[in-house]
Design an enzyme around this catalytic site. Structure first.
Site, PDB file in Angstrom:
ATOM      1  N   THR A  45       0.831  -1.208   0.000  1.00 29.49           N
ATOM      2  CA  THR A  45       0.000   0.000   0.000  1.00 29.49           C
ATOM      3  C   THR A  45       0.864   1.257   0.000  1.00 29.49           C
ATOM      4  OG1 THR A  45      -1.696  -1.182   1.233  1.00 29.49           O
ATOM      5  CG2 THR A  45      -1.836   1.202   1.228  1.00 29.49           C
ATOM      6  N   THR A  46       1.918   1.264   0.820  1.00 30.08           N
ATOM      7  CA  THR A  46       2.820   2.412   0.875  1.00 30.08           C
ATOM      8  C   THR A  46       3.567   2.595  -0.430  1.00 30.08           C
ATOM      9  OG1 THR A  46       3.066   1.994   3.246  1.00 30.08           O
ATOM     10  CG2 THR A  46       4.664   3.488   2.258  1.00 30.08           C
ATOM     11  N   TYR A 108     -12.787  -4.762  -2.205  1.00 33.64           N
ATOM     12  CA  TYR A 108     -13.994  -4.334  -2.897  1.00 33.64           C
ATOM     13  C   TYR A 108     -15.036  -5.439  -3.032  1.00 33.64           C
ATOM     14  CZ  TYR A 108     -17.234  -1.926  -5.924  1.00 33.64           C
ATOM     15  OH  TYR A 108     -18.383  -1.353  -6.425  1.00 33.64           O
ATOM     16  N   TYR A 134      -2.213 -10.347   4.419  1.00 38.62           N
ATOM     17  CA  TYR A 134      -2.237  -8.935   4.811  1.00 38.62           C
ATOM     18  C   TYR A 134      -3.685  -8.541   5.079  1.00 38.62           C
ATOM     19  CZ  TYR A 134      -1.595  -3.817   4.339  1.00 38.62           C
ATOM     20  OH  TYR A 134      -1.585  -2.455   4.528  1.00 38.62           O
ATOM     21  N   ARG A 139      -8.863  -0.529   4.461  1.00 44.70           N
ATOM     22  CA  ARG A 139      -8.624  -0.359   3.027  1.00 44.70           C
ATOM     23  C   ARG A 139      -9.489  -1.290   2.181  1.00 44.70           C
ATOM     24  NH1 ARG A 139      -4.775   3.644   0.965  1.00 44.70           N
ATOM     25  NH2 ARG A 139      -3.431   4.156   2.721  1.00 44.70           N
ATOM     26  N   LYS A 162       0.278 -10.020   8.349  1.00 46.93           N
ATOM     27  CA  LYS A 162       0.437  -8.618   8.704  1.00 46.93           C
ATOM     28  C   LYS A 162      -0.941  -8.150   9.151  1.00 46.93           C
ATOM     29  CE  LYS A 162       1.316  -3.976   6.902  1.00 46.93           C
ATOM     30  NZ  LYS A 162       1.619  -3.138   5.703  1.00 46.93           N
ATOM     31  N   ILE A 208       5.608  -4.533   9.827  1.00 53.69           N
ATOM     32  CA  ILE A 208       5.830  -4.047   8.462  1.00 53.69           C
ATOM     33  C   ILE A 208       5.501  -2.564   8.523  1.00 53.69           C
ATOM     34  CG2 ILE A 208       5.168  -4.209   6.045  1.00 53.69           C
ATOM     35  CD1 ILE A 208       4.696  -7.163   6.421  1.00 53.69           C
TER      36      ILE A 208
END
Length: 296
Positions: A45-46, A108, A134, A139, A162, A208
């Site tokens: 994501t980052t 989604y 993850y 999100r 994570k 992380i």
């Protein structure tokens, strides 16, 4: 395979003409390794996984594996809301020589728990690379529940999670469930910098981290102190970094962390639309925190 300690969720640096800045990425990789981190993750994501192309994602994985060259763990972001796309990325990460693949819960489409089991089981059975789940419900719209994680933890190829759900009680439930099942080699990693210390006290084995892009040495120190059981020192380091932990999420990640790196003169560049540059008030707050920590 054990993934633990401080893993950096790396930004993807871009050039002024919006290409992946390969030289800048390689520079950042070496800077982070020199400052004591245990692993590096690209295309998370980052790393703006939502707006990089699959071609760019594969390029990032190739650069990471090549530049790391076995010095720390090289982890590839390889998830998608399409199981078929996720499989292609996981298999590419394996062929490129990554140490593990981080696979986000599909976003989604909000799969049911048995859909998540089918998704991760298919990926595990179709590849030999270690997989890290993850979970980031803020999100994705999906929170993978404890029972589902424990079922997946029984699979040899799924080595950890994570966990970015801020509910600390969930960490206790997960660790308790894993112990009850006799599963000892499944790693829980914090997905939130500000919860790393309490999560390690509950049995997590690292983080992380977004913050480690900016201050890898101090974030690594915090994690190492906590993992060694020196919680008094770890608490001191946690509060030393706490304002930065908050400032880096003053607006949507990775907008603040890229701005911080730009202020520090490190490769980062812009964020891709629809993200926008940090607003002036947030920039002033971020700059003040960086100055207080002598990072600029």
């Amino acid at each position: 395979m054990k993934i633990e300690g401080t893993i950096v969720a790396m930004v993807t640096p871009f050039t002024e003409d919006d290409e992946v800045d390969e030289a800048g990425l390689r520079e950042n990789i070496n800077y982070l390794i020199e400052n004591g981190v245990d692993g590096l993750l690209v295309a998370g994501t980052t790393g703006e996984s939502a707006t990089i192309t699959h071609e760019e994602q594969r390029k990032l994985i190739d650069i990471l594996v090549d530049e790391v060259n076995g010095r720390v763990k090289a982890i590839a972001g390889a998830g998608s809301n399409s199981s078929r796309e996720a499989l292609g990325l996981v298999q590419y990460a394996e062929s490129a020589g990554a140490d593990a693949a981080l696979v986000i819960t599909p976003y989604y489409n909000k799969p049911q728990p048995h859909g998540l089991i089918s998704h991760y089981t298919m990926l595990e059975e179709s590849s030999d690379i270690p997989l890290i789940i993850y979970n980031v419900p803020s999100r994705t719209g999906t929170d993978i529940d404890v029972d589902t994680v424990i079922k997946l933890a029984r699979l040899d190829g799924i080595i950890g999670i994570k966990e970015a759900n801020p509910d600390l009680d969930k960490v206790s439930m997960l660790r308790s469930g894993l112990m009850a099942e006799g599963i000892r080699d499944f790693t829980v990693l914090s997905g939130n910098d500000n919860l790393t210390l309490p999560m390690i006290s509950m049995g997590a084995e690292g983080v992380i981290s977004v913050l480690a892009n900016v201050d890898p040495a101090r974030m690594s120190r915090l994690v190492n102190e906590a993992l060694s059981g020196d919680f008094e020192a770890a608490q001191e380091t946690h509060y030393e970094l706490y304002d930065l932990m908050k400032a880096l999420f003053i607006e949507s990640n990775p907008v603040p962390v890229k701005e911080a790196l730009n202020m520090m003169g490190r490769p980062a560049g812009h964020v891709r639309m629809p993200l926008a540059p940090l607003n002036e008030a947030s920039r002033d707050k971020l700059r003040m925190v960086l100055e207080e920590l002598a990072l600029i």
